[in-house]
Design a protein around this motif. Structure first.
Motif, PDB file in Angstrom:
ATOM      1  N   PRO A   1       0.813  -1.223   0.000  1.00 33.15           N
ATOM      2  CA  PRO A   1       0.000   0.000   0.000  1.00 33.15           C
ATOM      3  C   PRO A   1       0.846   1.272   0.000  1.00 33.15           C
ATOM      4  O   PRO A   1       0.463   2.282  -0.587  1.00 33.15           O
ATOM      5  N   ARG A   2       2.011   1.226   0.663  1.00 36.84           N
ATOM      6  CA  ARG A   2       2.874   2.407   0.684  1.00 36.84           C
ATOM      7  C   ARG A   2       3.393   2.731  -0.710  1.00 36.84           C
ATOM      8  O   ARG A   2       3.448   3.890  -1.117  1.00 36.84           O
ATOM      9  N   MET A   3       3.793   1.690  -1.450  1.00 37.69           N
ATOM     10  CA  MET A   3       4.308   1.912  -2.797  1.00 37.69           C
ATOM     11  C   MET A   3       3.210   2.452  -3.710  1.00 37.69           C
ATOM     12  O   MET A   3       3.445   3.336  -4.530  1.00 37.69           O
ATOM     13  N   ILE A   4       2.010   1.919  -3.555  1.00 34.37           N
ATOM     14  CA  ILE A   4       0.886   2.396  -4.360  1.00 34.37           C
ATOM     15  C   ILE A   4       0.599   3.860  -4.065  1.00 34.37           C
ATOM     16  O   ILE A   4       0.375   4.674  -4.973  1.00 34.37           O
ATOM     17  N   GLN A   5       0.632   4.219  -2.768  1.00 32.94           N
ATOM     18  CA  GLN A   5       0.401   5.625  -2.397  1.00 32.94           C
ATOM     19  C   GLN A   5       1.478   6.523  -2.993  1.00 32.94           C
ATOM     20  O   GLN A   5       1.182   7.611  -3.507  1.00 32.94           O
ATOM     21  N   SER A   6       2.740   6.075  -2.963  1.00 32.42           N
ATOM     22  CA  SER A   6       3.828   6.884  -3.502  1.00 32.42           C
ATOM     23  C   SER A   6       3.662   7.092  -4.995  1.00 32.42           C
ATOM     24  O   SER A   6       3.878   8.198  -5.513  1.00 32.42           O
ATOM     25  N   MET A   7       3.229   6.057  -5.723  1.00 28.48           N
ATOM     26  CA  MET A   7       3.017   6.199  -7.162  1.00 28.48           C
ATOM     27  C   MET A   7       1.842   7.114  -7.466  1.00 28.48           C
ATOM     28  O   MET A   7       1.880   7.896  -8.420  1.00 28.48           O
ATOM     29  N   GLU A   8       0.794   7.024  -6.648  1.00 25.72           N
ATOM     30  CA  GLU A   8      -0.359   7.900  -6.854  1.00 25.72           C
ATOM     31  C   GLU A   8       0.030   9.362  -6.672  1.00 25.72           C
ATOM     32  O   GLU A   8      -0.371  10.235  -7.447  1.00 25.72           O
ATOM     33  N   ILE A   9       0.816   9.637  -5.632  1.00 23.82           N
ATOM     34  CA  ILE A   9       1.237  11.015  -5.362  1.00 23.82           C
ATOM     35  C   ILE A   9       2.138  11.527  -6.474  1.00 23.82           C
ATOM     36  O   ILE A   9       2.049  12.699  -6.879  1.00 23.82           O
ATOM     37  N   LEU A  10       3.003  10.665  -7.017  1.00 25.39           N
ATOM     38  CA  LEU A  10       3.869  11.072  -8.113  1.00 25.39           C
ATOM     39  C   LEU A  10       3.048  11.473  -9.335  1.00 25.39           C
ATOM     40  O   LEU A  10       3.386  12.420 -10.044  1.00 25.39           O
ATOM     41  N   GLN A  11       1.951  10.775  -9.584  1.00 23.58           N
ATOM     42  CA  GLN A  11       1.154  11.020 -10.779  1.00 23.58           C
ATOM     43  C   GLN A  11       0.217  12.211 -10.640  1.00 23.58           C
ATOM     44  O   GLN A  11      -0.253  12.756 -11.631  1.00 23.58           O
ATOM     45  N   MET A  12      -0.048  12.656  -9.418  1.00 25.95           N
ATOM     46  CA  MET A  12      -1.017  13.728  -9.211  1.00 25.95           C
ATOM     47  C   MET A  12      -0.521  15.066  -9.738  1.00 25.95           C
ATOM     48  O   MET A  12       0.639  15.419  -9.550  1.00 25.95           O
TER      49      MET A  12
ATOM     50  N   ARG B   1       4.668  10.689   8.188  1.00 29.46           N
ATOM     51  CA  ARG B   1       6.051  10.696   7.706  1.00 29.46           C
ATOM     52  C   ARG B   1       6.127  10.186   6.266  1.00 29.46           C
ATOM     53  O   ARG B   1       6.844  10.735   5.431  1.00 29.46           O
ATOM     54  N   TRP B   2       5.360   9.136   5.958  1.00 32.47           N
ATOM     55  CA  TRP B   2       5.387   8.592   4.606  1.00 32.47           C
ATOM     56  C   TRP B   2       4.819   9.589   3.601  1.00 32.47           C
ATOM     57  O   TRP B   2       5.326   9.712   2.491  1.00 32.47           O
ATOM     58  N   LEU B   3       3.783  10.311   3.977  1.00 28.20           N
ATOM     59  CA  LEU B   3       3.220  11.323   3.087  1.00 28.20           C
ATOM     60  C   LEU B   3       4.249  12.398   2.771  1.00 28.20           C
ATOM     61  O   LEU B   3       4.440  12.781   1.612  1.00 28.20           O
ATOM     62  N   ILE B   4       4.927  12.901   3.795  1.00 27.97           N
ATOM     63  CA  ILE B   4       5.930  13.949   3.590  1.00 27.97           C
ATOM     64  C   ILE B   4       7.056  13.441   2.700  1.00 27.97           C
ATOM     65  O   ILE B   4       7.499  14.124   1.768  1.00 27.97           O
ATOM     66  N   GLU B   5       7.516  12.208   2.960  1.00 27.69           N
ATOM     67  CA  GLU B   5       8.604  11.662   2.157  1.00 27.69           C
ATOM     68  C   GLU B   5       8.154  11.419   0.715  1.00 27.69           C
ATOM     69  O   GLU B   5       8.924  11.624  -0.233  1.00 27.69           O
ATOM     70  N   SER B   6       6.897  10.996   0.520  1.00 24.65           N
ATOM     71  CA  SER B   6       6.397  10.750  -0.831  1.00 24.65           C
ATOM     72  C   SER B   6       6.311  12.050  -1.627  1.00 24.65           C
ATOM     73  O   SER B   6       6.618  12.081  -2.828  1.00 24.65           O
ATOM     74  N   ILE B   7       5.914  13.123  -0.965  1.00 23.97           N
ATOM     75  CA  ILE B   7       5.835  14.420  -1.642  1.00 23.97           C
ATOM     76  C   ILE B   7       7.232  14.915  -2.012  1.00 23.97           C
ATOM     77  O   ILE B   7       7.450  15.442  -3.108  1.00 23.97           O
ATOM     78  N   GLU B   8       8.192  14.724  -1.098  1.00 23.21           N
ATOM     79  CA  GLU B   8       9.566  15.111  -1.398  1.00 23.21           C
ATOM     80  C   GLU B   8      10.111  14.296  -2.568  1.00 23.21           C
ATOM     81  O   GLU B   8      10.784  14.826  -3.454  1.00 23.21           O
ATOM     82  N   GLN B   9       9.801  12.998  -2.565  1.00 20.30           N
ATOM     83  CA  GLN B   9      10.272  12.141  -3.651  1.00 20.30           C
ATOM     84  C   GLN B   9       9.626  12.548  -4.976  1.00 20.30           C
ATOM     85  O   GLN B   9      10.261  12.535  -6.028  1.00 20.30           O
ATOM     86  N   ARG B  10       8.349  12.910  -4.926  1.00 23.14           N
ATOM     87  CA  ARG B  10       7.656  13.366  -6.128  1.00 23.14           C
ATOM     88  C   ARG B  10       8.357  14.585  -6.712  1.00 23.14           C
ATOM     89  O   ARG B  10       8.615  14.652  -7.921  1.00 23.14           O
TER      90      ARG B  10
END
Length: 550
Positions: free
Chosen positions: A22-33, A401-410
């Motif tokens: 689920p974390r990887m899916i969330q990270s990909m979704e945020i990247l695509q937004m 923490r995962w949300l913040i890191e996913s946004i930074e990665q995006r």
């Protein structure tokens, strides 16, 4: 014949499968937004996650702590969620529970010291402005819909006046008809069909007679604005607007209504095909007179309903800006405001982290709630309650923490892709769209060491603001062809070449598709006639006959 026997057996086998967490899916979704969707997602997370908050003062990226210190702090904030917990864990939770009853997590506590006797507050402290409320107050109100605009006018006609009474059938019929108009202002069915549909939906006694509908339909077309509402076709709409102009002395000046009505009723198709000589022959008017009449018709609106409720295109927020930097003597990439630095774990956890590092312990009233410095709230004594609290806080901290890191990665991924685009498409930025080169996503993915699907998500619905204009990032990725001199050229660049050829043509003798093929071949670009016709249609360019001027 032999019999077939089915049997079942149990066995074990080893296989390697790739699964997405689920974390990887969330990270990909945020990247695509796109950026606007990401901001909406952050607002949703702020409402759901109590440990996540927006910093009061906007943080400068240059002032952010180093990645190592951030990682160390994040690890320290990750609460232990094992089934067995030590006495130290429970003691720590006791200290947290004191704070939960104190200022940080109590929605009704105010900075002035004490609780609001009127109940929980709306989320902001006393004396502070609510940013979301301010934004709502400063947002322009929604404009009236077409139905509302027309019903307001309809209520003023004689049939809907106080003297007419509430039961006036023409008034009721008009309200029903207005409800059936589409967003163009057209009535997409006959008046009889409207009445039949209204009968099927309601009580027969509530639906007026056909004569009332006919009378209401006439009034809607004659009296309501904008002129043209209630039309049944394009020609009908234009004729209604011409009638409205003819009834106004000021607006009627300069019009040849006889010719204009004739063009609308008889020659609309010929006008679309640019057949001025044929129209001139049939009407006995000169081509110059016809062109002047068509120019006046061009001031009419084919869809008057959209004047009241226009289509609202979603705003485009560029993810990055590319500008020439005189100091650097090169193009510079500036990413749009990144929302991640504004997000943080609530200050409660920062206090716990600081005190755990220096060896001190929280006593539940480091910041007194009153003058007597009494602890606010009772620590949780039940083991199950403490475990539930620990699990709840631990999960929310990790989610934040995962949300913040996913946004930074995006942000980092998009910036790397844009810089590769700038590197490969330098001629586009220097010389213009005609010099766009083929750029396959797989090539960029290999250079960046990431999967091609990641590049695809990174460019999806992303826009960049350039000295050449605002462009979707995906435009810079396309296949192409090679010219006779060996130069790579993308298909978008070929389209721009085609557009430039048509713009430079003699409009009295426009080029047909075969002649455009020859012009492109002179520039070293070999295309089939059907390909030229396809690209011309994609660009919205009409045929040679329709482009001709007389």
């Amino acid at each position: 014949m032999g019999s077939m026997q089915l049997t079942q057996s149990a066995g074990m086998r080893m296989e390697q499968r790739q699964l997405l967490t689920p974390r990887m899916i969330q990270s990909m979704e945020i990247l695509q937004m796109p950026l606007t969707a990401l901001e909406e997602r952050i607002d949703q997370e702020l409402e759901k996650n109590p440990v996540l908050e927006v910093a009061e003062a906007r943080v400068d990226r240059d002032e952010l702590p180093r990645d190592d210190s951030v990682r160390e702090e994040n690890q320290a904030l990750d609460l232990d969620t094992r089934d067995e917990a030590s006495a130290e864990d429970f003691a720590r939770l006791d200290r947290i529970s004191d704070y939960l009853e104190n200022e940080e997590f109590s929605p009704s506590y105010e900075r002035t010291g004490g609780y609001d006797v009127h109940g929980p507050s709306t989320g902001s402290y006393a004396g502070e402005r609510d940013a979301k409320l301010d934004a709502m107050n400063n947002t322009a109100s929604r404009g009236a819909s077409l139905d509302e605009h027309l019903l307001d006018q309809w209520s003023l006609i004689d049939h809907c006046s106080a003297n007419a009474g509430k039961a006036d059938n023409v008034c009721r019929a008009g309200r029903i008809l207005i409800g059936y108009l589409d967003d163009r202002g057209y009535l997409p069915m006959s008046v009889a069909e409207v009445r039949d549909d209204a009968l099927s939906r309601g009580r027969t006694s509530d639906v007026p007679e056909m004569a009332d509908f006919d009378e209401a339909f006439k009034l809607i077309r004659r009296q309501l604005e904008p002129a043209g509402v209630g039309a049944t076709s394009l020609s009908d709409c234009l004729l209604l607007q011409l009638d409205a102009l003819a009834n106004d002395v000021e607006t009627a000046e300069g019009h040849d209504f006889e010719l204009e009505r004739q063009l609308v009723t008889t020659f609309l198709k010929d006008l679309e095909q640019n057949r001025y000589p044929q129209i001139a022959k049939k009407t006995g008017r000169s081509i110059a007179t016809l062109q002047a009449a068509v120019k006046r018709l061009g001031r009419l609106h084919p869809h008057p309903g959209k004047l009241i409720a226009p289509d609202e295109a979603p705003p485009i927020t560029p993810d990055a800006t590319i500008r020439w930097d005189d100091d650097l003597k090169d193009y510079d990439v500036t990413m749009a405001r990144d929302p991640a630095p504004d997000l943080q774990i609530r200050s409660l956890y920062k206090k716990l982290l600081r005190q755990s590092r220096n060896g001190t312990e929280l006593n539940g009233h480091d910041e007194p709630a009153d003058d007597d410095n009494e602890a606010v709230g009772e620590p949780l004594k039940n083991k199950d309650e403490r475990k539930q609290l620990r699990d709840f806080l631990g999960n929310n901290v990790r989610n934040a923490r995962w949300l913040i890191e996913s946004i930074e990665q995006r942000r980092g991924t998009i910036e790397r892709v844009i810089r590769k685009v700038l590197e490969h498409q330098r001629d586009f930025f220097d010389k213009g769209p005609e010099h766009l080169k083929p750029l396959p996503m797989i090539g960029v993915a290999e250079e960046l060491g990431i999967h091609v699907a990641t590049v695809s998500r990174a460019v999806s619905e992303k826009w960049i603001d350039t000295p050449r204009g605002l462009f979707p990032l995906r435009r810079f990725f396309s296949g192409g062809t090679t010219t006779e001199d060996g130069q790579d050229m993308s298909w978008d660049a070929v389209k721009e070449k085609l557009r430039a050829i048509i713009e430079r043509e003699d409009k009295a003798k426009p080029l047909n598709d075969d002649e455009i093929v020859v012009k492109l071949d002179e520039q070293g670009i070999e295309l089939a006639r059907r390909t030229v016709a396809k690209y011309r249609k994609i660009l919205g360019i009409p045929t040679a006959r329709q482009r001709r001027t007389f």
